[in-house]
Design a protein around this motif. Structure first.
Motif, PDB file in Angstrom:
ATOM      1  N   ARG A   1       7.570 -14.211 -13.508  1.00 34.53           N
ATOM      2  CA  ARG A   1       8.511 -13.094 -13.429  1.00 34.53           C
ATOM      3  C   ARG A   1       8.241 -12.053 -14.520  1.00 34.53           C
ATOM      4  O   ARG A   1       9.085 -11.226 -14.805  1.00 34.53           O
ATOM      5  N   ALA A   2       7.098 -12.117 -15.135  1.00 30.05           N
ATOM      6  CA  ALA A   2       6.664 -11.107 -16.104  1.00 30.05           C
ATOM      7  C   ALA A   2       5.183 -10.839 -15.883  1.00 30.05           C
ATOM      8  O   ALA A   2       4.408 -11.756 -15.585  1.00 30.05           O
ATOM      9  N   VAL A   3       4.814  -9.570 -16.004  1.00 32.01           N
ATOM     10  CA  VAL A   3       3.413  -9.153 -15.893  1.00 32.01           C
ATOM     11  C   VAL A   3       3.105  -8.264 -17.091  1.00 32.01           C
ATOM     12  O   VAL A   3       3.835  -7.297 -17.365  1.00 32.01           O
ATOM     13  N   LEU A   4       2.042  -8.610 -17.802  1.00 35.20           N
ATOM     14  CA  LEU A   4       1.567  -7.791 -18.921  1.00 35.20           C
ATOM     15  C   LEU A   4       0.336  -7.038 -18.455  1.00 35.20           C
ATOM     16  O   LEU A   4      -0.687  -7.644 -18.121  1.00 35.20           O
ATOM     17  N   ALA A   5       0.453  -5.706 -18.397  1.00 37.13           N
ATOM     18  CA  ALA A   5      -0.629  -4.864 -17.870  1.00 37.13           C
ATOM     19  C   ALA A   5      -1.142  -3.945 -18.971  1.00 37.13           C
ATOM     20  O   ALA A   5      -0.399  -3.081 -19.455  1.00 37.13           O
ATOM     21  N   PRO A   6      -2.392  -4.116 -19.407  1.00 33.90           N
ATOM     22  CA  PRO A   6      -2.960  -3.171 -20.380  1.00 33.90           C
ATOM     23  C   PRO A   6      -3.109  -1.781 -19.761  1.00 33.90           C
ATOM     24  O   PRO A   6      -3.386  -1.649 -18.570  1.00 33.90           O
TER      25      PRO A   6
ATOM     26  N   LEU B   1      -0.996   0.769 -10.913  1.00 34.43           N
ATOM     27  CA  LEU B   1      -0.012   1.562 -11.650  1.00 34.43           C
ATOM     28  C   LEU B   1      -0.465   1.807 -13.084  1.00 34.43           C
ATOM     29  O   LEU B   1      -0.342   2.920 -13.614  1.00 34.43           O
ATOM     30  N   ALA B   2      -0.993   0.765 -13.722  1.00 27.06           N
ATOM     31  CA  ALA B   2      -1.438   0.912 -15.109  1.00 27.06           C
ATOM     32  C   ALA B   2      -2.617   1.869 -15.217  1.00 27.06           C
ATOM     33  O   ALA B   2      -2.686   2.691 -16.141  1.00 27.06           O
ATOM     34  N   THR B   3      -3.543   1.797 -14.272  1.00 27.68           N
ATOM     35  CA  THR B   3      -4.717   2.675 -14.317  1.00 27.68           C
ATOM     36  C   THR B   3      -4.316   4.131 -14.151  1.00 27.68           C
ATOM     37  O   THR B   3      -4.754   5.001 -14.919  1.00 27.68           O
TER      38      THR B   3
ATOM     39  N   LEU C   1       0.830  -1.210   0.000  1.00 27.30           N
ATOM     40  CA  LEU C   1       0.000   0.000   0.000  1.00 27.30           C
ATOM     41  C   LEU C   1       0.860   1.255   0.000  1.00 27.30           C
ATOM     42  O   LEU C   1       0.569   2.229  -0.711  1.00 27.30           O
ATOM     43  N   ARG C   2       1.941   1.251   0.797  1.00 29.23           N
ATOM     44  CA  ARG C   2       2.811   2.429   0.819  1.00 29.23           C
ATOM     45  C   ARG C   2       3.499   2.618  -0.524  1.00 29.23           C
ATOM     46  O   ARG C   2       3.662   3.743  -1.003  1.00 29.23           O
ATOM     47  N   PHE C   3       3.905   1.519  -1.139  1.00 35.22           N
ATOM     48  CA  PHE C   3       4.542   1.632  -2.453  1.00 35.22           C
ATOM     49  C   PHE C   3       3.562   2.160  -3.505  1.00 35.22           C
ATOM     50  O   PHE C   3       3.902   3.044  -4.298  1.00 35.22           O
ATOM     51  N   VAL C   4       2.344   1.605  -3.509  1.00 36.28           N
ATOM     52  CA  VAL C   4       1.359   2.075  -4.485  1.00 36.28           C
ATOM     53  C   VAL C   4       1.076   3.565  -4.285  1.00 36.28           C
ATOM     54  O   VAL C   4       0.989   4.331  -5.252  1.00 36.28           O
ATOM     55  N   GLY C   5       0.964   4.006  -3.041  1.00 30.31           N
ATOM     56  CA  GLY C   5       0.726   5.429  -2.796  1.00 30.31           C
ATOM     57  C   GLY C   5       1.857   6.300  -3.299  1.00 30.31           C
ATOM     58  O   GLY C   5       1.631   7.329  -3.960  1.00 30.31           O
ATOM     59  N   ALA C   6       3.118   5.893  -2.997  1.00 28.57           N
ATOM     60  CA  ALA C   6       4.262   6.682  -3.454  1.00 28.57           C
ATOM     61  C   ALA C   6       4.385   6.660  -4.975  1.00 28.57           C
ATOM     62  O   ALA C   6       4.673   7.684  -5.613  1.00 28.57           O
ATOM     63  N   ALA C   7       4.152   5.495  -5.591  1.00 25.21           N
ATOM     64  CA  ALA C   7       4.293   5.385  -7.042  1.00 25.21           C
ATOM     65  C   ALA C   7       3.232   6.192  -7.778  1.00 25.21           C
ATOM     66  O   ALA C   7       3.527   6.891  -8.756  1.00 25.21           O
ATOM     67  N   THR C   8       1.976   6.108  -7.316  1.00 22.61           N
ATOM     68  CA  THR C   8       0.917   6.862  -7.995  1.00 22.61           C
ATOM     69  C   THR C   8       1.108   8.362  -7.825  1.00 22.61           C
ATOM     70  O   THR C   8       0.778   9.132  -8.728  1.00 22.61           O
ATOM     71  N   ARG C   9       1.641   8.778  -6.668  1.00 23.59           N
ATOM     72  CA  ARG C   9       1.931  10.218  -6.511  1.00 23.59           C
ATOM     73  C   ARG C   9       3.001  10.667  -7.494  1.00 23.59           C
ATOM     74  O   ARG C   9       2.920  11.757  -8.060  1.00 23.59           O
TER      75      ARG C   9
ATOM     76  N   ILE D   1       3.671   9.285 -10.420  1.00 25.37           N
ATOM     77  CA  ILE D   1       3.076   9.301 -11.756  1.00 25.37           C
ATOM     78  C   ILE D   1       2.200  10.526 -11.939  1.00 25.37           C
ATOM     79  O   ILE D   1       2.202  11.170 -12.991  1.00 25.37           O
ATOM     80  N   ALA D   2       1.439  10.882 -10.912  1.00 26.52           N
ATOM     81  CA  ALA D   2       0.511  12.009 -11.012  1.00 26.52           C
ATOM     82  C   ALA D   2       1.225  13.342 -11.123  1.00 26.52           C
ATOM     83  O   ALA D   2       0.625  14.328 -11.559  1.00 26.52           O
ATOM     84  N   ARG D   3       2.499  13.395 -10.720  1.00 24.99           N
ATOM     85  CA  ARG D   3       3.230  14.662 -10.825  1.00 24.99           C
ATOM     86  C   ARG D   3       3.498  15.064 -12.263  1.00 24.99           C
ATOM     87  O   ARG D   3       3.755  16.237 -12.553  1.00 24.99           O
ATOM     88  N   GLY D   4       3.469  14.111 -13.174  1.00 22.60           N
ATOM     89  CA  GLY D   4       3.763  14.422 -14.569  1.00 22.60           C
ATOM     90  C   GLY D   4       2.657  15.228 -15.218  1.00 22.60           C
ATOM     91  O   GLY D   4       1.464  15.030 -14.944  1.00 22.60           O
TER      92      GLY D   4
END
Length: 677
Positions: free
Chosen positions: A250-255, A288-290, A91-99, A101-104
């Motif tokens: 070890r691979a994830v394909l995310a639309p 992350l993809a969304t 949860l902490r990682f998702v919060g930091a990562a989405t923030r 991404i949103a800065r762009g």
């Protein structure tokens, strides 16, 4: 060890120690022990390490595995506490990562944010594919759907995608053992590239086949493991048949799905020595993809809006300035910032009858496309009023009425000037705009005292005009308040700084000649410092050359039958005085035709004026508002051929309606001058 490697070794905890989970030597992001630094991810960028991801939540690297990985690196004996910790880390990682991404704001920043947020914290490598071209809003693509590799990022060199110690082939039969040197070091120069960017041999373009495996995965929206049946068929279609795929999960394909449709795909990859993705990691990839897809949607819409704003601004401002006789012009326009590309500032130069020119600069309140649209309407209105040759105060009065018709909150400032190069005078009317600055030939700069007036759109206000001398060699500077006003200074302080800047520039270029006009505009804009760009800037500079009295001849002719003959004699004498006798036949014929037409309808004296500049210009004025129109005379007609002769023999000709009548003018090239028709 070079300085860069030493720096990495100092900054990387655990360098040289055993891996806590496997007992293997810990491996740096720079490569395996004994290897040189890894290839850069993109041109000019250094290889990534686990410590490079500034702003990432490092709690997701729990358990001491410096390569990242989900909570699975926590020892199994931790039990429920370990599972709760893993979920908290996610949860902490998702919060930091989405923030991040949103800065762009633009497309590249958003994609870069995704890459830097996930590598190395979530994956060792990432490939981001986007549709080419990206659809905007409700646009429906008509051609085949094509994905283009937009960016890659990775932590480890390419050999980490295979099992440790393997000596198999990667991609198109690349032998890792053959690529290694005698000391066991891998020669990175022999590894394939990801297009122009990375070290993973992925395809740069991919056309999605309708009904294919990749199309089905993208239609499903949800991320899938690379080991799933759907991904096993879809990934070779996306990355290329020769691309190596890691074993296991070890691979994830995310639309990447935006608001209305899928706009791309992201592939997350982990090395074999790192724990595989878990089921909950699919939820992380989906988040992350969304966020990335929605951010890209907004960036594309913003880019289209910025493009429309740029086009709107360009069409509202003049493409080029006219070159009227007796005055030279230069202009500049600067938007407030990259994020505010459109505003309400405008400038214009409008040729008027009698070799005069109207100089206009205005500023509509606001920074939006609405402000630009209102500016365009006011500019068009000002051009129309100028062609009627109305006095400057009357022009502002009609602009004020037009602004009120556009809406109760449509307000603008405007400065309207008319320069007469024959009289060497300028008439100025002001509607709440900063006063112009006049730079004299001797280097003295003064702020002209003009009535301030109320802004356009207030209504019920009278505008005053003032007439001032415009000596030859002087430079008039019209500008908007963005040049002189900011958060760091008030408008009058800025005006005084502008006056001093002009005086200093004139002193540097010499007192006997004025500074070059284009260089003067650039020098004025150089006075802007950090924090001085709160508003857009429109700048219009006019250098007064004037027309010498010896180059002007002026007469009044009574509207009677003898007027054409008198006009021919006056014209002949003027040409003799100027040494232009070879133009006598052409000029006398055309003057006779135009004066004859004026006398036919005039009730008051007709005016005849000759101007000698780079051309010979003749102007005939009368009190009749009816403009002449060229027509083709029939063979039996006795008249109607005068304007036909003018059109055939003159370099240029025209007719302008005035408030007191009209002026018909034509130009003849001087002897020896190149005739441009």
């Amino acid at each position: 060890m070079d300085a860069e490697a030493a720096h990495t070794a100092q900054d990387t905890p655990g360098q040289g120690s055993a891996h806590p989970a496997t007992g293997e030597p810990a491996r740096s992001a720079q490569g395996t022990p004994g290897q040189g630094p890894a290839h850069p991810t993109t041109a000019g960028e250094p290889a990534r390490s686990a410590q490079d991801a500034a702003g990432q939540d490092t709690a997701y690297l729990a358990g001491g595995d410096r390569h990242g990985g989900g909570g699975s690196v926590i020892p199994a004996g931790a039990g429920e506490a370990g599972a709760a910790r893993r979920e908290g880390d996610r949860l902490r990682f998702v919060g930091a990562a989405t923030r991040r991404i949103a800065r762009g704001i633009d497309l590249d920043e958003i994609v870069l944010g995704l890459c830097r947020a996930t590598v190395p914290t979530f994956s060792d490598a990432i490939l981001v594919y986007l549709r080419d071209p990206l659809p905007v809003g409700d646009e429906r693509p008509v051609g085949p759907v094509v994905l283009r590799l937009r960016r890659t990022d990775r932590l480890r060199p390419i050999d980490d995608l295979t099992d440790a110690g393997s000596t198999g082939t990667i991609g198109a039969g690349l032998d890792l053992a053959g690529a290694a040197g005698a000391a066991g070091e891998l020669d990175f120069s022999q590894l394939p590239l990801v297009g122009p960017q990375g070290d993973l041999p992925a395809a740069e373009l991919c056309e999605i086949r309708p009904g294919g495996a990749l199309a089905e995965v993208l239609r499903g929206v949800r991320p899938v493991f690379g080991s799933s049946a759907a991904a096993k068929a879809a990934l070779p279609e996306l990355l290329g048949a020769d691309h190596p795929l890691p074993r296991g999960n070890r691979a994830v394909l995310a639309p990447l799905r935006g608001r209305r449709r899928v706009i791309g795909a992201a592939v997350f990859l982990r090395s074999p020595e790192r724990p595989a993705f878990e089921q909950n990691d699919l939820l992380v990839a989906a988040q992350l993809a969304t966020h990335t897809a929605l951010g890209i949607d907004k960036a594309v819409l913003y880019g289209r809006e910025a493009y429309i704003a740029d086009e709107l601004q360009r069409t509202m401002l003049p493409d080029s300035l006219p070159q009227p006789t007796g005055v030279r012009l230069a202009s500049r326009y600067l938007p407030a910032a990259e994020t505010a590309r459109v505003g309400g500032d405008w400038y214009d130069a409008i040729p008027l009858p009698g070799s005069r020119v109207a100089l206009v600069v205005g500023d509509v309140m606001g920074h939006s496309m609405t402000s630009a649209a209102i500016m365009g309407q006011l500019r068009t209105t000002a051009q129309t009023l100028a062609q009627l040759d109305l006095p400057p105060a009357e022009v502002l009065h009609h602009l004020d009425e037009q602004a009120q018709r556009l809406g109760s909150d449509r307000m603008a400032t405007c400065l309207y000037c008319v320069y007469d190069p024959v009289a060497h005078r300028i008439t100025i009317a002001n509607a709440g705009h900063p006063p112009p600055v006049l730079l004299h030939l001797g280097g003295r700069a003064e702020v002209l005292r003009v009535p301030p007036g109320a802004p356009i759109g207030v209504g019920g206000v009278d505008f005053e005009a003032v007439e001032l001398d415009a000596p030859a060699g002087a430079t008039l500077l019209l500008y908007t308040d963005g040049l002189v006003e900011s958060r760091l200074r008030d408008v009058w302080t800025g005006i005084e700084q502008l006056r001093e800047r002009l005086a200093t520039t004139a002193q540097l270029t010499g007192l006997d000649h004025p500074p070059p006009l284009e260089a003067l505009c650039d020098d004025v804009l150089d006075m802007l410092g950090p924090g001085d760009r709160d508003d857009d800037i429109a700048l219009l500079a006019a250098r007064f050359d004037g027309i010498a009295p010896s180059d002007v001849a002026y007469w009044f002719l009574d509207p009677e039958e003898t007027a054409p003959g008198r006009a021919r004699r006056f014209a002949r004498r003027a040409l003799t005085r100027w040494g232009l006798e070879e133009l006598s036949d052409s000029l006398e014929l055309l003057v006779s035709e135009v004066v004859t037409n004026a006398v036919r309808y005039a009730e008051r004296p007709v005016t005849l004026r000759l101007l000698r500049t780079d051309v010979l210009r003749c102007e005939v004025g009368d009190d009749s508002p009816q403009l002449p129109r060229q027509r083709r005379a029939r063979d039996t007609d006795e008249g109607g051929r005068g304007l036909f002769l003018v059109n055939r023999m003159a370099r240029r000709w025209g007719a302008t309606r005035l408030s007191s009548g009209k002026v018909v003018w034509f130009e003849l090239p001087l002897p020896g001058a190149h005739e441009r028709r």
